[in-house]
Design an enzyme around this catalytic site. Structure first.
Site, PDB file in Angstrom:
ATOM      1  N   ASP A  31     -17.424 -35.326  -1.460  1.00  0.00           N
ATOM      2  CA  ASP A  31     -16.990 -36.397  -0.567  1.00  0.00           C
ATOM      3  C   ASP A  31     -18.072 -37.486  -0.509  1.00  0.00           C
ATOM      4  O   ASP A  31     -19.201 -36.869  -0.688  1.00  0.00           O
ATOM      5  CB  ASP A  31     -16.423 -36.034   0.601  1.00  0.00           C
ATOM      6  CG  ASP A  31     -15.290 -34.891   0.748  1.00  0.00           C
ATOM      7  OD1 ASP A  31     -14.578 -34.950  -0.333  1.00  0.00           O
ATOM      8  OD2 ASP A  31     -15.198 -34.256   1.529  1.00  0.00           O
TER       9      ASP A  31
HETATM   10  N1  URA Z   1     -15.662 -29.609   0.808  1.00  0.00           N
HETATM   11  C1  URA Z   1     -15.464 -30.715   1.583  1.00  0.00           C
HETATM   12  O1  URA Z   1     -14.816 -30.858   2.660  1.00  0.00           O
HETATM   13  N2  URA Z   1     -15.952 -31.794   1.210  1.00  0.00           N
HETATM   14  C2  URA Z   1     -16.932 -31.855   0.046  1.00  0.00           C
HETATM   15  O2  URA Z   1     -17.481 -32.635  -0.339  1.00  0.00           O
HETATM   16  C3  URA Z   1     -16.958 -30.605  -0.797  1.00  0.00           C
HETATM   17  C4  URA Z   1     -16.187 -29.598  -0.117  1.00  0.00           C
END
Ligand code: URA
Length: 239
Positions: free
Chosen positions: A103
């Site tokens: 993310d």
């Molecule tokens: N899980 C999440 O919520 N975000 C990420 O970036 C990776 C795994």
């Protein structure tokens, strides 16, 4: 392989530009000046020198980045900065892409390569490649959560996750944990904690399969994987 293809792949411009450049006479293969764009070279054996500098040919590039927050793990974005924008031109010429996504606000280990086969192998749900995240959680993480994650939890869309290994580092109003999961559903770590009524406030990936994050990399820095690391990734089989 043709000399014009090799030079073009190595970032010396389009085939047309390379042709012009060859005409100029600055390219030497095994001691002989080469002007013919069709000239065949063996990238493994022949020595190619352009304007006095040796060109080392490689097909694939394998990079490990410590992804900084605020940057997208995509190749192109009209709005924001991507992890590819953070690469030097000499790496961008290989057209690499991130292996999976983190993310925007997530930090940590991100592999970037142009090896589609390896990327597929690491992301394939069938391979169950474990990914470990360090996270700070708003709220007290308990042994109940450890048990719930070990059994698999139900996400907001009804999806039942595979078991996750939750390790509590410290527990309190804010808790610190490591979580290892073998899947990569959208926002998975955040949604797993939401399913037990808790909120992720910081997230960092610290390993993928056999590969730990190189902690000497500052946020936004990256390095090439060593040959051994690449081999380990290719040979990786989940026990
Ligand atoms: N899980 C999440 O919520 N975000 C990420 O970036 C990776 C795994």
């Amino acid at each position: 392989m043709r000399i014009d293809k090799l030079l073009s792949n190595m970032g010396f411009g389009s085939r047309k530009e390379v042709k012009k450049h060859l005409k100029g006479g600055g390219t030497v293969v095994n001691g002989e000046t080469v002007k013919d764009p069709k000239f065949q070279v063996d990238p493994e054996k022949d020595t190619v020198i352009v304007h006095g500098e040796e060109v080392t040919y490689k097909e694939f590039v394998y990079l490990m980045m410590n992804k900084p927050p605020g940057v997208l793990s995509a190749t192109e974005d009209t709005e924001g900065e991507t992890v590819i924008d953070l690469l030097e031109m000499e790496d961008q010429i290989f057209n690499p892409f991130p292996v999976g996504r983190l993310d925007k606000e997530t930090e940590g280990l991100l592999l970037i390569t142009n090896d589609g086969q390896l990327s597929h192998q690491l992301l394939s749900p069938k391979k169950h490649v474990p990914k470990t995240y360090f996270s700070i959680i708003d709220g007290e993480v308990t042994e109940e959560d450890v048990k719930a994650f070990a059994e698999g939890v139900t996400l907001d869309d009804g999806y039942e996750t595979k078991p996750g290994e939750l390790e509590i580092i410290s527990s309190g109003m804010r808790s610190e944990i490591n979580l290892t999961i073998t899947e990569g559903k959208f926002h998975q770590v955040k949604r797993m904690f939401e399913s037990v009524g808790k909120r992720v406030i910081y997230l960092k990936r610290i390993s993928m399969g056999p590969l730990p994050l190189d902690e000497t990399l500052e946020l936004g820095e990256y390095r090439e994987l060593t040959d051994e690391e690449v081999e380990e990734l290719k040979d990786y089989k989940q026990e």
